[in-house]
Scaffold this motif. Structure first.
Motif, PDB file in Angstrom:
ATOM      1  N   ARG A  21      12.190 -16.493  47.518  1.00 42.94           N
ATOM      2  CA  ARG A  21      11.545 -16.814  46.089  1.00 42.94           C
ATOM      3  C   ARG A  21      11.818 -15.326  44.826  1.00 42.94           C
ATOM      4  NH1 ARG A  21       7.020 -16.918  42.540  1.00 42.94           N
ATOM      5  NH2 ARG A  21       7.084 -19.357  41.271  1.00 42.94           N
ATOM      6  N   LEU A  25      13.765 -14.816  41.604  1.00 44.68           N
ATOM      7  CA  LEU A  25      13.396 -14.230  40.380  1.00 44.68           C
ATOM      8  C   LEU A  25      13.746 -12.929  39.529  1.00 44.68           C
ATOM      9  CD1 LEU A  25       9.737 -15.058  41.028  1.00 44.68           C
ATOM     10  CD2 LEU A  25      11.096 -15.946  38.864  1.00 44.68           C
ATOM     11  N   VAL A  70       9.952 -16.720  35.263  1.00 43.12           N
ATOM     12  CA  VAL A  70      10.137 -15.280  35.188  1.00 43.12           C
ATOM     13  C   VAL A  70       9.329 -15.043  33.682  1.00 43.12           C
ATOM     14  CG1 VAL A  70      11.622 -13.941  33.296  1.00 43.12           C
ATOM     15  CG2 VAL A  70      12.724 -15.620  35.311  1.00 43.12           C
ATOM     16  N   GLN A  73       6.578 -14.162  35.861  1.00 47.05           N
ATOM     17  CA  GLN A  73       6.431 -12.866  36.166  1.00 47.05           C
ATOM     18  C   GLN A  73       5.943 -11.479  35.003  1.00 47.05           C
ATOM     19  OE1 GLN A  73       8.702 -12.008  39.639  1.00 47.05           O
ATOM     20  NE2 GLN A  73       9.946 -10.819  38.509  1.00 47.05           N
TER      21      GLN A  73
END
Length: 228
Positions: A21, A25, A70, A73
């Motif tokens: 993952r 990302l 995204v 993040q």
């Protein structure tokens, strides 16, 4: 002699979910930063992450879900980074500069992030705002509220000029971030790499100096104003 079965340890399998993952990302950040959400391709992301496309869709149901992850993040990392500074027991002057420095350092450490943020803002202006309301409620509003509290505390003690947080906070963030979004232009204008360590350090110092000049009350000015 039988060879050990390492299929679960490969990055391209479901046996290493956190690493897979994270790789997806990281590749998605680069793809969305350079191509935008409309131009980004999931096959390019999967290829850069060294996973197969099926695995990408195992973690993210579609491109929009990946784009949302995204954004989380980008902004989640920022809030965690500056939140620690804003939680410190510091006088307002020190806290606002510590916040600005931490915000600058976060962006400097992730130079592709401003492109993604800029793309999201421009997309919202064109009517595409699938994630903006959620991002604003989850990240923008709490950050604005906490920085505004620092500004009000500094005004109450006479350390800060009487500024409107609604105007000053976005102006301060723009001073921090714009340098990185304009780096390609600055490279052409100056013939130097604006993201080199020396120039980034110089810009950081200039940003903190600019914020200080715009916000900090001159010695004695706050007390004189309070007596009038």
């Amino acid at each position: 002699m039988a060879m050990p079965n390492n299929s679960k340890s490969r990055l391209g399998s479901r046996g290493r979910p956190e690493q897979s993952r994270a790789a997806i990302l990281q590749a998605a950040v680069c793809e969305f930063a350079h191509e935008g959400i409309a131009g980004a391709r999931t096959d390019a992301i999967a290829r850069a992450a060294k996973v197969n496309k099926a695995l990408l869709y195992y973690y993210f149901k579609d491109k929009d879900a990946l784009y949302g992850a995204v954004l989380d993040q980008v902004f989640g990392g920022l809030i965690a980074h500056v939140g620690e500074v804003l939680s410190r027991d510091l006088p307002p002057r020190q806290k606002i500069l510590a916040y600005a420095g931490a915000h600058f350092d976060y962006v400097a450490s992730h130079p592709l992030y401003p492109r993604i943020v800029q793309g999201e803002m421009m997309g919202a202006g064109r009517g595409r705002a699938n994630h903006l309301e959620r991002i604003a409620k989850t990240y923008f509003h709490p950050l604005f509220r906490r920085v505004s509290q620092v500004l009000k505390a500094g005004q109450a003690t006479g350390e800060f000029r009487a500024v409107d947080p609604l105007q000053f906070v976005p102006s301060m963030i723009a001073v921090i971030v714009f340098y990185f979004t304009s780096a390609p232009v600055m490279r052409v204008i100056t013939g130097r790499d604006p993201l080199s360590p020396v120039l980034v350090a110089a810009r950081r110092k200039a940003v903190l100096d600019f914020i200080s000049a715009a916000l900090f009350q001159r010695a004695g000015a706050g007390r004189r104003g309070a007596r009038q």
